[in-house]
Structures are given as C-alpha cells and as structure tokens.
Scaffold this active site. Structure first.
Site, PDB file in Angstrom:
ATOM      1  N   TYR A 147       0.821  -1.215   0.000  1.00  0.00           N
ATOM      2  CA  TYR A 147       0.000   0.000   0.000  1.00  0.00           C
ATOM      3  C   TYR A 147       0.854   1.264   0.000  1.00  0.00           C
ATOM      4  O   TYR A 147       0.348   2.362   0.141  1.00  0.00           O
ATOM      5  CB  TYR A 147      -0.928   0.002   1.215  1.00  0.00           C
ATOM      6  CG  TYR A 147      -1.849  -1.193   1.242  1.00  0.00           C
ATOM      7  CD1 TYR A 147      -2.867  -1.316   0.297  1.00  0.00           C
ATOM      8  CD2 TYR A 147      -1.691  -2.205   2.178  1.00  0.00           C
ATOM      9  CE1 TYR A 147      -3.705  -2.417   0.292  1.00  0.00           C
ATOM     10  CE2 TYR A 147      -2.523  -3.315   2.187  1.00  0.00           C
ATOM     11  CZ  TYR A 147      -3.527  -3.422   1.243  1.00  0.00           C
ATOM     12  OH  TYR A 147      -4.359  -4.504   1.241  1.00  0.00           O
ATOM     13  N   ASP A 208      -2.257 -11.050   8.699  1.00  0.00           N
ATOM     14  CA  ASP A 208      -1.478 -12.215   8.232  1.00  0.00           C
ATOM     15  C   ASP A 208      -0.050 -12.218   8.759  1.00  0.00           C
ATOM     16  O   ASP A 208       0.490 -13.268   9.080  1.00  0.00           O
ATOM     17  CB  ASP A 208      -1.438 -12.235   6.703  1.00  0.00           C
ATOM     18  CG  ASP A 208      -2.796 -12.570   6.119  1.00  0.00           C
ATOM     19  OD1 ASP A 208      -3.281 -13.683   6.378  1.00  0.00           O
ATOM     20  OD2 ASP A 208      -3.377 -11.719   5.445  1.00  0.00           O
ATOM     21  N   HIS A 447       4.752  -7.032  -3.873  1.00  0.00           N
ATOM     22  CA  HIS A 447       3.339  -7.311  -4.152  1.00  0.00           C
ATOM     23  C   HIS A 447       2.496  -6.054  -4.034  1.00  0.00           C
ATOM     24  O   HIS A 447       2.837  -5.110  -3.321  1.00  0.00           O
ATOM     25  CB  HIS A 447       2.798  -8.403  -3.228  1.00  0.00           C
ATOM     26  CG  HIS A 447       2.832  -8.051  -1.770  1.00  0.00           C
ATOM     27  ND1 HIS A 447       1.757  -7.536  -1.106  1.00  0.00           N
ATOM     28  CD2 HIS A 447       3.824  -8.150  -0.864  1.00  0.00           C
ATOM     29  CE1 HIS A 447       2.085  -7.319   0.155  1.00  0.00           C
ATOM     30  NE2 HIS A 447       3.334  -7.676   0.335  1.00  0.00           N
ATOM     31  N   TYR A 528     -11.525  -1.489  -1.292  1.00  0.00           N
ATOM     32  CA  TYR A 528     -11.645  -1.095   0.118  1.00  0.00           C
ATOM     33  C   TYR A 528     -10.397  -0.402   0.642  1.00  0.00           C
ATOM     34  O   TYR A 528     -10.439   0.214   1.697  1.00  0.00           O
ATOM     35  CB  TYR A 528     -11.980  -2.317   0.986  1.00  0.00           C
ATOM     36  CG  TYR A 528     -10.788  -3.067   1.562  1.00  0.00           C
ATOM     37  CD1 TYR A 528     -10.014  -3.896   0.772  1.00  0.00           C
ATOM     38  CD2 TYR A 528     -10.446  -2.933   2.909  1.00  0.00           C
ATOM     39  CE1 TYR A 528      -8.921  -4.572   1.296  1.00  0.00           C
ATOM     40  CE2 TYR A 528      -9.348  -3.616   3.441  1.00  0.00           C
ATOM     41  CZ  TYR A 528      -8.595  -4.421   2.635  1.00  0.00           C
ATOM     42  OH  TYR A 528      -7.513  -5.084   3.148  1.00  0.00           O
ATOM     43  N   ARG A 529      -9.299  -0.476  -0.102  1.00  0.00           N
ATOM     44  CA  ARG A 529      -8.016   0.014   0.405  1.00  0.00           C
ATOM     45  C   ARG A 529      -7.046  -0.066  -0.758  1.00  0.00           C
ATOM     46  O   ARG A 529      -7.192  -0.923  -1.628  1.00  0.00           O
ATOM     47  CB  ARG A 529      -7.573  -0.958   1.494  1.00  0.00           C
ATOM     48  CG  ARG A 529      -6.331  -0.606   2.247  1.00  0.00           C
ATOM     49  CD  ARG A 529      -6.040  -1.730   3.239  1.00  0.00           C
ATOM     50  NE  ARG A 529      -4.900  -1.432   4.046  1.00  0.00           N
ATOM     51  CZ  ARG A 529      -4.335  -2.306   4.876  1.00  0.00           C
ATOM     52  NH1 ARG A 529      -4.826  -3.527   4.984  1.00  0.00           N
ATOM     53  NH2 ARG A 529      -3.298  -1.964   5.593  1.00  0.00           N
TER      54      ARG A 529
END
Ligand code: ADP
Length: 601
Positions: A147, A208, A447, A528-529
């Site tokens: 992010y 996670d 990622h 959502y993000r």
C-alpha cells in the site's frame, strides 16, 4: 547495518527494537530472511543520493526549516534522506522509500525523516510544517506493504515516523478487555505483553503478518482473522493532533476524568473517528482497542473443492453461514495457485516459459502436496468449548459437502510446517510471519493488491474473477486470487507479485491494476483500500452525484488543513493548494507522481 541486511541469521529482536521479532519467532524469521535473500538477484545501490526538496521549497528555506526542526526535536531526531535506498525485507524495512516500489524506486521519497517522542512534539512538528508550508506525512511503523510502505504520496514531504519513540503500550485493562497504544506498538509487541502479564483470558487480533502497527493498520482499515478481525470496528477512542496543531480526544476521551474511553466508542455528538481513517485530516497519537475474550477453545478446519466453477455454489453456501455466524471469522477461500506459491518455492521451480503459469502444472504440483489436488481451499476456525464447536462444525460439514467433491482435510495428516497451522495460529490471535513466503514467487518479489468489495454472492465472485483473469492474461501475470469473507460482504484480494527491479514487470502490474479497477467500477465494484499510486483512480470511482463525496472531503480538508500540509493526496484528497495542477495519478496521467507546483496562497 549493510552487513546485517545480508546476514540471514540476523533479525532484530523485539527486546532490542520496537519493530523487532519476538524471540520465539526468531528461527522462523531467520528462515524467512534466508528465503528473501535466496531470490534476490540485484544488490542494493549503496550510494548516497541527492536530496529531494518539498515542492515549492528551495534549498535555503529547507536548510533553515531543518535547523529549526532540529532545535525542537533534538539534532538526532531529524535525518536528511540523502541515504542509499536499501530495500531490506519485512523485518528490516526502510523508511527512506516504498520498499515494494511499483514506480521508480526513488519516485516516492521523503526529503527528511522526523522522529517525535510525544504528542507535544507531534504538535510542534505540525506547527513547524504550517510555518514553512512543508508537507508532512505521518506513519506509525511504515509496514503497510503493498500500500506504499513508509513512503509519502508527495515527493519530498517530511516523513513523521512515530514508531521509533512513541511505542508504549499505555494500558491493558484485563477487566474491561481493552488496551490503549501508541503508534509504534506492533501486533507482535501487544501479544508478547499480554503473554508476559499472564492474561490468558485476553486475545488480540492479528493480520497475516504481525509486524505492522496496530494503530496504522486500524487507521488504514486493515483486517485480521478472529471474530475481532475488522480492526476499525473494534477500536475505541483516538487522540489526534489536527493539521493546525490542536490536540483532541474522541468519544468518551473528551470527558475529563472519564473511565470509559476504551469501552464506549461514541461519546456524545457526531462520531468523529471516521474522518481520521483512510484520510489526511489528523495525526493519531493514541488509540484504544478492544480485546477478544479467550473463547475457551478453538479448532481450525479446511475444505478443498475440485473445480473452478465450484466457486459460485460455494459462495452461495458461505453467505448464510457467515451472516448467521456459524462461520465465525473472516475466513479465506484461496485458489490452488496460492496453495503452491505459499510453499515458498519460486515459480521457476515449476515453470520457466513465457506468460502466466499454465494451470495444469499447478494442479499436477498440488496433487503431490498434503492437501491433494484442488481448485479452492477454505480455511476457517470454530470457537468455543468442544460441544459448541461440534454444533457449528457439523452444519458446516453438511453444507460444504453439498459441493460435489468437497472434502474436509484431516488436520492430523498435515505436517507441522504446513500453511494450515499458520492460519490456525493467526485465527487464534497468535501473530506469525509465514505469509511472506509467496512474495518470493518471483525474484526480487514485491506485491500490490486489487481488492474490490462485493456482496457474498456467487455471481459477483464469478464476475470479479473473470475481470481479474482477463486482465492478468493480457498482461502475462499469474493470477493469485483469494476471497476474504467479512460478514455481509467479501473482498476479492488479488495479489500481483512482480520483480520490482524489472521496469517492464512493474509496468505490467500497474497496467493490469488500473484496467481491473476501471472494469470493476463499470460493474459497480469499488476497492476497500489501496496503494498510494492508485488512490486517485480509486477515489475517482466513488463519484456518485458528480463527485459529491470528494467535494465534501475537499471541503473538510480545506477547513481542517488550511495550508494543505498534512499528507496531501492521501486517499485522493488534495488540499486546494494542489488541486487543478495535475497531481492526480490516473490511468491517463502516466507514472509521474508529481504535479505542476503548489499554489502559494
Ligand atoms: P503499519 O501499521 O502497517 O506499519 P503504517 O504505519 O505504514 O502501517 O500506516 C499505514 C498508513 O496509515 C500510513 O501510510 C499513513 O498514511 C497512515 N497512518 C499511519 N499511522 C498514522 C497515524 N498515527 N496518524 C495518521 N495516519 C497514520
């Protein structure tokens, strides 16, 4: 330090550093680090760099400003970011840039990094930023990987890294099942403290991987996997420094002498917490969090399903079970390719040809693993004493077996190193580092996710997977999908894993994401993000009634942050000084994160 980063046995411990690993996870973390190093093909550039200045601020003003800031915080607490950009890895992550960069490595970099030690110092930084019109970007620990990590949206912002010095667990209340934390408290740290105090009746919820901050994760609306997995919905009370330097406490925190700040989130009047999540309206310096009672027992389960098409029936089965809490946690429905990727071998072990890995190879590989061949695997957990669990597990078993070929996996057949046991720990509130393994699917792996929200319906799941499959195919990217089922909605999480050192692969990842975001929006789905570079595009899809919501967000921004200094552009919210100058990053605007200057006033 450079040597530490290449020594696979060195991992910082929690006892030495707020962002370190608990002793009991050390071996696993060493293993994870060795694994990261084993697929790293390029060495970091160790050369110091030229400083990037904040937009509209020249060297002489910046030098003076940094001098002032050093006087406020202490010379050591302000570091100029002319440092080499070393990517490190999860446990030794940089705050000089986004370690999982999808643009050029030096695109999203701060000019300097400031380390406040208290709420008062955060207020001082904010006032300083207003004085010099220098954009600042707050982070808690900067482990928001996928992010943007520690990076600011505006190149040359001053990063306010709170974790280093503001990392106290201020309270754990064993009677109310609550805690109060500063920005630098990780899930690892809270878990350790609860264990140390012997509070067996308290559980935390962990995502996670447990190294991120509780506060940053919650503000960004991250999730975990116990019934308390929606972190934002279970927080209670914030302390916030506003962009003009005042400090407020939300909810019951506004009442002097209260003892309910962490037990009743609303207080009286408008519920203001919402505007401080996924926004740029304040710097949160304390946050309350509720803790889950130990349910008195737990039992993980996994089911596999043979065919791609089973998805539709399965999701229809999941919906009523999840809404009625027979399925009790935000469980995961993962695709077989993820079952293979999480083993931790690079994709080249299985396939060295061009384009996405053929599915036949994945199935053949899966047939040799303990789960056996499958297309979907559902990981869930049942909570409570045995007789309570049995009631729920029997219903789940009968329902899941309605899918032809649906098979319950006997956990006794799975070795202790199997991923199932990592899910077991996470869903019972014990943080882990196992999840990192699939990032090594490609060399120098990074990622970035596409994560649209939909109702829990088979038709929606199928439509979203089709969008993702088509775009991945066009871009020659392996599709790694999983569905995370909340309560009345699900997120499709598609992680694109790419070689960050390969410009073409970065571009393919970004093109694929931008196309999926647009396709999904055309069908009524929103994310959502997201990552910093996709925020403008995604905010632009929430445009009902001629962008009425963004107009409202901008109005708030201009009132709360009149000089536009706090995290400009985060979540697509630009202060008026930046608007209309091409700062937005969209599908059409190419890959530059910068606009055409900032309005003086
Ligand atoms: P993590 O918890 O994963 O280490 P970060 O510290 O990177 O998360 O936080 C995620 C994002 O949330 C940051 O990039 C920042 O924009 C925002 N954020 C984090 N901490 C704060 C804070 N204390 N106040 C305001 N915004 C924050």
């Amino acid at each position: 330090m450079a040597d530490d980063k290449n020594d696979s046995t060195y991992v910082p411990l929690l006892s030495e550093k707020h962002s370190g690993i608990p002793q009991w996870l050390l071996e696993k973390a060493q293993d994870a680090k060795a694994h990261v190093l084993s697929v790293k093909t390029k060495t970091d550039n160790a050369k110091p760099r030229t400083l990037v200045y904040p937009p509209g601020v020249d060297k002489s003003v910046f030098d003076e400003a940094v001098g002032d800031l050093r006087e406020l915080l202490g010379a050591d607490q302000v570091v100029l970011n002319d440092l080499p950009l070393e990517d490190g890895w999860y446990m030794e992550h940089p705050n000089t840039h986004d370690m999982m960069y999808v643009l050029d490595q030096d695109e999203l970099v701060p000019s300097a990094i400031a380390y406040p030690g208290s709420t008062e110092e955060v207020q001082q930084i904010v006032r300083w930023a207003n004085n010099y019109r220098i954009p600042i970007f707050p982070i808690s620990m900067g482990r928001n990987f996928g992010y943007g990590g520690a990076a600011p949206r505006v190149r040359g912002s001053v990063l306010v890294d709170m974790g280093k010095r503001m990392n106290k667990i201020l309270d754990i209340n064993p009677d109310d099942y609550t805690c109060l934390v500063e920005p630098g408290v990780s899930f690892f740290a809270l878990h350790e403290e609860i264990q140390k105090k012997g509070y067996d009746h308290l559980w935390i919820d962990t995502p996670d991987v447990g190294g991120g901050s509780i506060l940053g994760n919650t503000l960004d609306r991250g999730v975990g996997y116990t019934p308390y997995g929606d972190h934002w919905s279970v927080h209670s009370g914030l302390e916030v420094v506003l962009p003009t330097g005042e400090v407020i406490r939300t909810g019951m925190g506004a009442l002097p002498g209260n003892n309910t700040w962490q037990t009743f989130p609303y207080g009286f009047g408008p519920y203001s917490d919402g505007i401080f999540s996924q926004s740029n309206y304040g710097i949160v310096t304390k946050m309350g969090m509720t803790l889950m009672p130990n349910p008195g027992g737990f039992e993980s389960f996994a089911y596999t399903f043979p065919k791609e098409e089973d998805l539709t029936q399965l999701i229809e089965i999941i919906r009523p079970l999840r809404i009625s809490n027979i399925l009790e946690n935000a469980a995961q429905l993962r695709h077989v390719i993820q079952s293979i990727a999480v083993v931790g071998q690079p994709r080249s072990t299985y396939y060295t040809g061009e384009g996405a890995i053929p599915i036949d190879i994945i199935h053949e590989t899966a047939s040799k693993t303990p789960l056996g061949d499958h297309t979907w695997v559902y990981y869930g957990m049942s909570y409570g004493p045995p007789h309570i669990r049995k009631y729920k597990l029997d219903i789940i078993d009968a329902e899941f077996k309605k899918v032809p070929g649906g098979r319950r996996i006997d956990p006794a057949t799975l070795p202790p190193s199997h991923y199932f046991w990592a899910r077991d720990r996470i869903a019972s509130g014990t943080p882990d580092v196992e999840e990192l393994r699939w990032v090594q699917w490609v060399p120098n792996g990074a990622h970035i996710a596409f994560s649209p929200v939909s109702p829990i319906r088979g038709a929606d799941a199928t439509r979203l997977i089709e969008i993702a499959r088509r775009r991945h195919h066009e871009c020659g990217i392996d599709l790694l999908p999983a569905f995370i089922v909340g309560l009345r909605e699900m997120h499709l999480i598609v992680e694109i894993v790419y070689d960050r050192t390969d410009k073409k692969r970065r571009k393919a990842a970004l093109d694929c994401l931008r196309a999926m975001i647009q396709d999904a929006a055309e069908c009524g789905y929103g994310e959502y993000r997201t990552h910093l570079v996709l925020m403008d595009q995604i905010a632009g899809t929430y445009n009902w009634n001629d962008g009425a919501l963004m107009k409202f967000n901008e109005k708030l921004k201009d009132v709360l942050d009149p000089n536009g200094i706090l995290a400009p552009g985060r979540c697509g919210i630009w202060p008026r000084q930046y608007r209309g100058r091409g700062w937005e990053m969209t599908r059409e605007s190419g890959e530059s994160s910068q606009g055409n200057g900032v309005a003086a006033d």
